[in-house]
Design an enzyme around this catalytic site. Structure first.
Site, mmCIF file in Angstrom:
data_model
loop_
_atom_site.group_PDB
_atom_site.id
_atom_site.type_symbol
_atom_site.label_atom_id
_atom_site.label_comp_id
_atom_site.label_asym_id
_atom_site.label_seq_id
_atom_site.Cartn_x
_atom_site.Cartn_y
_atom_site.Cartn_z
ATOM 1 N NE ARG A 1 48.952 7.012 48.414
ATOM 2 C CZ ARG A 1 49.294 6.043 47.550
ATOM 3 N NH1 ARG A 1 48.605 5.873 46.430
ATOM 4 N NH2 ARG A 1 50.307 5.235 47.816
ATOM 5 C CG ASP B 1 34.045 26.913 45.896
ATOM 6 O OD1 ASP B 1 33.191 26.496 46.700
ATOM 7 O OD2 ASP B 1 35.208 27.212 46.242
ATOM 8 C CE1 TYR C 1 39.835 31.423 51.515
ATOM 9 C CE2 TYR C 1 40.689 29.615 50.203
ATOM 10 C CZ TYR C 1 40.692 30.357 51.367
ATOM 11 O OH TYR C 1 41.557 30.034 52.378
ATOM 12 C CE LYS D 1 35.815 27.726 54.974
ATOM 13 N NZ LYS D 1 36.823 26.975 54.281
HETATM 14 N N1 PLP Z 1 36.251 27.682 48.613
HETATM 15 C C1 PLP Z 1 35.723 28.643 49.386
HETATM 16 C C2 PLP Z 1 34.523 29.382 48.901
HETATM 17 C C3 PLP Z 1 36.288 28.945 50.627
HETATM 18 O O1 PLP Z 1 35.761 29.924 51.379
HETATM 19 C C4 PLP Z 1 37.432 28.213 51.057
HETATM 20 C C5 PLP Z 1 38.070 28.509 52.353
HETATM 21 O O2 PLP Z 1 37.727 29.423 53.047
HETATM 22 C C6 PLP Z 1 37.950 27.236 50.215
HETATM 23 C C7 PLP Z 1 37.339 26.982 49.008
HETATM 24 C C8 PLP Z 1 39.159 26.448 50.618
HETATM 25 O O3 PLP Z 1 38.788 25.447 51.536
HETATM 26 P P1 PLP Z 1 39.790 24.820 52.614
HETATM 27 O O4 PLP Z 1 40.119 25.868 53.592
HETATM 28 O O5 PLP Z 1 39.000 23.647 53.168
HETATM 29 O O6 PLP Z 1 40.990 24.354 51.856
#
Ligand code: PLP
Length: 383
Positions: free
Chosen positions: A46, A170, A98, A195
């Protein structure tokens, strides 16, 4: 070193024991001490795991940061950023995020006494107006999801820093290949590695990168304390994905550019949101702050029933949430990724019932174009 070279090499060095050129998957929870009170730098997974550390070093190098922390998902990474705050603090966030990030802020972060104000992500003045003396964090996503609006990162960084707030970005949609937020003034970059960075839709993960060593230390403490770490198998899959990131992004983007043109010329499509189109309202900003336009496109078919007909007709595009894998995906944000966003907010943001989002993969572009044309014909048959 150029970024395509870093994609292949950053975080990798031949394994000390065997010379293996690929970082091994250290499938271990704990590490033997050499003697009482003495260990080799690894105590418990961890706290640190060599496969995860290699990924963290790779991501710090790719984003031009000082440190990085790997998390179990993109949401765990974003949650860790909010853990830098305390009750009474305030976040100003872009309003087009998101859906899961919106849900985290409104249903968890706010419950912990951190207020969140959402503002028009395209308008730097709106951020300035919303900042209070309690604001400690400004959080944005650019391009926004799913309407592909852009946030002027240099302008927002200046505003945030003038008020002693951190800027977190992000960068999931563009990856460090196409946008480097730290260079534009951000303090923190988050990714859902699920992604493009993984790129093959076979693992979950997240990462936070920072250019500020002190923030890196605080994030490692949060990571070790809360424990939402990425496991060694998922870290390995991201490291493997990173090696082909430059090649994949070039193929994704070339396909997306072609398909955006097809959609822009198609009948029955009322709006196409893609920053690479000269008609995109922020095309100039895309050219100046990005190194490419990415491979996410959204477009409006005018009604949910037409969107449904399109989604059910296409064969090469798979109807699924998520994005950034080699395979093309189609999604209906209003009922899928953004179902958690209240209807009035969706309406205001243009996440209409007719909006369809594409994650353009790396298949042959002619097959993708034919598939889209079939889908549009099915949508046109709906009255
Ligand atoms: N940020 C963006 C732009 C996303 O599209 C997503 C998920 O689709 C996330 C964060 C969250 O990621 P995760 O699904 O790996 O938790």
């Amino acid at each position: 070193m150029k970024i395509a070279t870093l994609c292949v090499h950053a975080g990798h060095r031949p394994d000390a024991l065997t010379g293996a050129v690929t970082v091994p998957i250290y499938a271990t929870s704990t590490y033997a001490y050499t003697r009482f009170g003495e260990h080799r730098g690894w105590e418990y997974s961890r706290t640190a795991n060599p496969t995860r550390t290699a990924l963290e070093q790779a991501m710090a190098a790719l984003e031009g940061g000082a440190d990085a922390c790997g998390f179990a998902s993109g949401m765990a990474a974003i949650d860790a950023v909010t853990d830098l705050l305390q009750s009474g603090d305030h976040i100003v966030a872009g309003d087009d995020l998101y859906g899961g990030t919106h849900r985290l802020f409104t249903s968890v972060t706010e419950r912990h006494g951190v207020a969140v104000t959402f503002v028009d992500a395209t308008d730097p003045a709106a951020f300035r107006d919303a900042i209070t003396r309690h604001t400690r964090l400004v959080f944005v996503e650019t391009p926004t999801n799913p309407t592909m609006r852009l946030v002027d990162l240099a302008a927002i960084a200046e505003i945030s820093h003038a008020h002693d707030a951190l800027l977190a970005v992000d960068n999931t949609f563009l990856t460090p290949l196409l946008q480097q937020p730290l260079d534009l003034g951000a303090d923190l970059v988050v990714h859902s590695t699920t992604k493009y960075l993984n790129g093959h839709s076979d693992g979950l993960g997240g990462v936070v990168v920072t250019g500020v060593p002190d923030l890196g230390e605080r994030l490692h403490t949060i990571q070790n304390t809360a424990g939402a770490v990425i496991g060694p198998f998922d870290a390995y899959l991201v490291l493997r994905g990173l090696k082909t990131l430059a090649a994949r992004m070039a193929a994704h983007e070339s396909n997306a550019g072609r398909l955006a043109g097809v959609l822009a010329a198609a009948q029955g499509v009322s709006a196409v949101h893609y920053p690479g189109l000269a008609t995109h309202p922020q095309h100039h900003l895309a050219r100046s702050q990005q190194q490419g336009f990415g491979a996410m496109i959204s477009f409006d078919l005018g009604s949910e029933s037409r969107a449904a007909a399109f989604c059910d007709e296409v064969q090469v595009f798979t109807l699924a949430e998520s994005l950034g894998g080699v395979e093309s995906l189609v999604c209906h944000p209003a009922s899928m990724t953004h179902a958690a966003v209240p209807e009035h907010t969706r309406c205001r943001l243009g996440i209409t019932d007719g909006l369809v989002r594409l994650s353009v993969g790396i298949e042959d572009v002619d097959d993708l174009r034919d598939d889209i044309e079939q889908g549009l014909q099915a949508a046109a048959r709906v009255s």
